[in-house]
Motif scaffolding. Sequence first.
Motif, mmCIF file in Angstrom:
data_model
loop_
_atom_site.group_PDB
_atom_site.id
_atom_site.type_symbol
_atom_site.label_atom_id
_atom_site.label_comp_id
_atom_site.label_asym_id
_atom_site.label_seq_id
_atom_site.Cartn_x
_atom_site.Cartn_y
_atom_site.Cartn_z
ATOM 1 N N GLU A 12 0.838 -1.187 0.000
ATOM 2 C CA GLU A 12 0.000 0.000 0.000
ATOM 3 C C GLU A 12 0.880 1.247 0.000
ATOM 4 N N ASN A 33 -2.533 0.821 7.674
ATOM 5 C CA ASN A 33 -2.525 0.022 6.443
ATOM 6 C C ASN A 33 -1.438 0.451 5.466
ATOM 7 N N THR A 34 -0.750 1.525 5.776
ATOM 8 C CA THR A 34 0.281 2.046 4.869
ATOM 9 C C THR A 34 1.553 1.215 4.974
#
Length: 442
Positions: free
Chosen positions: A47, A271-272
């Motif tokens: 991501e 989520n990065t």
Amino acid sequence: MGDKFLGKSAIDEGAQYIHGASMKNPIFQLAKEHGLLWETHDRSGSELSVLTNMQKQLDPDVIKEVKNLASSILRNAHLLADQKGYTQAKSLADVYLEEVKMLLTQWDGDHIDLRRQKQGLLSMFMKWQCVHLATDGLSEVSVHEYEEYKNIDGDDRNFQGLFPTLLQKLLEAIPREKLLLKKPVKQILWNGSFESEDGSMYPVRVVCEDGDHILADHVIFSISLGCLKANGQSLFQPRLPEQKLSAIQSMGFGTMNKIYLEYEAPFWDENTDIIGLVWEEETPLSGQKPNLAEWWKRVPVFHVVRPTERYGHVLVGTISGKEAEFVESLNLQEVASSFTCLFRQFTGRSSLPELKNVFVTKWFSNPYTRGSYSHISINSTGAMIDLLTEPLPQATEGSSSPMLQVLFAGEATHRSYHSTTHGALLSGWREATRLIDHYSTK
């Protein structure tokens, strides 16, 4: 490598990726054989979150569009140069900038802010590619780089600590008394006639910095190309052939460093996986110019080190070129202050979690590496890699000198897989096979 601790575990100063995670990759094969694949991380679907210096987060669809364009241009540069008649194109940058001219006309209908962000994204991806190639700029890399370099099937797997662990596993098969560690070599004397204590004669004498001598029939020489560039003239006696010395100086080699930042808590989304940094005023051309006064602009991305449970809240940025060399000279407080200011600017936050630790690798100032890895420069060709690989002495009709006295290995000697650990490994196997075949024939 892998002996610096941040958070709860050791981090990697050097290689941490398996490029091409499949059984076609010898590193992957060995890692699987030794049961070391249980915690690898597939980076192919990472991501990517991109922030700008104007506190904007870029649209994922725009990021994907520009990323695909940048990748396609670079990977197909040699084909584009032929197909579109870029007759003067020598470097990746030449082709890239020609393609960007056409892209700008296609983006005429975009809002001015979006056009600026797309150009900034192109610049970011160019700097990221410079990291992959360990180069000052794409203007130094041959248009034929990706014509020579070959990808292995499979994704890129990231595993902190894989290579030191794998190395220890491989060392278990070698008797301890056969290994000489912390024994820097000063010079290699070859094509000689050196007598041992028992009266045996050898063609090679390795002179160590501590004054010890080692006699040998064969030496497999796998020093970095950076050291060869710095010391190739004096390291061998007799001197290396002029053609080989010329190839060494012409071949591309540069520095890529890592910058680790450990925070008390994350300021990024959970989520990065990767944080991209876009300077909206940059263009693909301006972003390639050396800028030591603002060296931090040369860092295109920061990776989130996973898993958090093991490493804590750690980011690792990558930097290449003259800026990568320069950052080695800074004290860690200067580095910390620079990135604190940078992340405040990009996030718009006046305060950030405490920055607990900073660590910067130093591959350029390391006297045994003098940089990171190789690429095909605008002054070199794939054929020069083959020339570097040729053993000494060179075969000449009527020569009575023993053959294969000095053999050359290391990533820079693999034409298809230069810059990679699997290329380095395969080059060592190649030279070992060369010796085995030599004695099998005899």
